[in-house]
Design an enzyme around this catalytic site. Sequence first.
Site: not given
Length: 99
Positions: A20, A38
């Site tokens: 990320r 996520n």
Amino acid sequence: MSEAIRHVTVNGRVQGVGYRYFVEREAQSRDIEGWVRNRRDGSVEAVFAGPVEAVTAVIAACRRGPSPARVEALRDEPANPDMLKLRDAGERFSVLQTV
């Protein structure tokens, strides 16, 4: 200049490897708006908005990911502009909570 808004879902070893934050850096370096998060199923989901060339480049970077990641599949589809509203207030690009 042509603009694009894309919704991307990435599968593979993409959680617990800095994926990320890799995506956040890639998007910010291209001045792209959007978010990444996520998902509980082990995937990573993102929305990117900006010039077509910049969005295409960030999606290409997502196909590689950071060195510890292993991208097995990436789904890229048009996104609804309303999806950008999930960003944190005042941010151009956000890392969101897991869903």
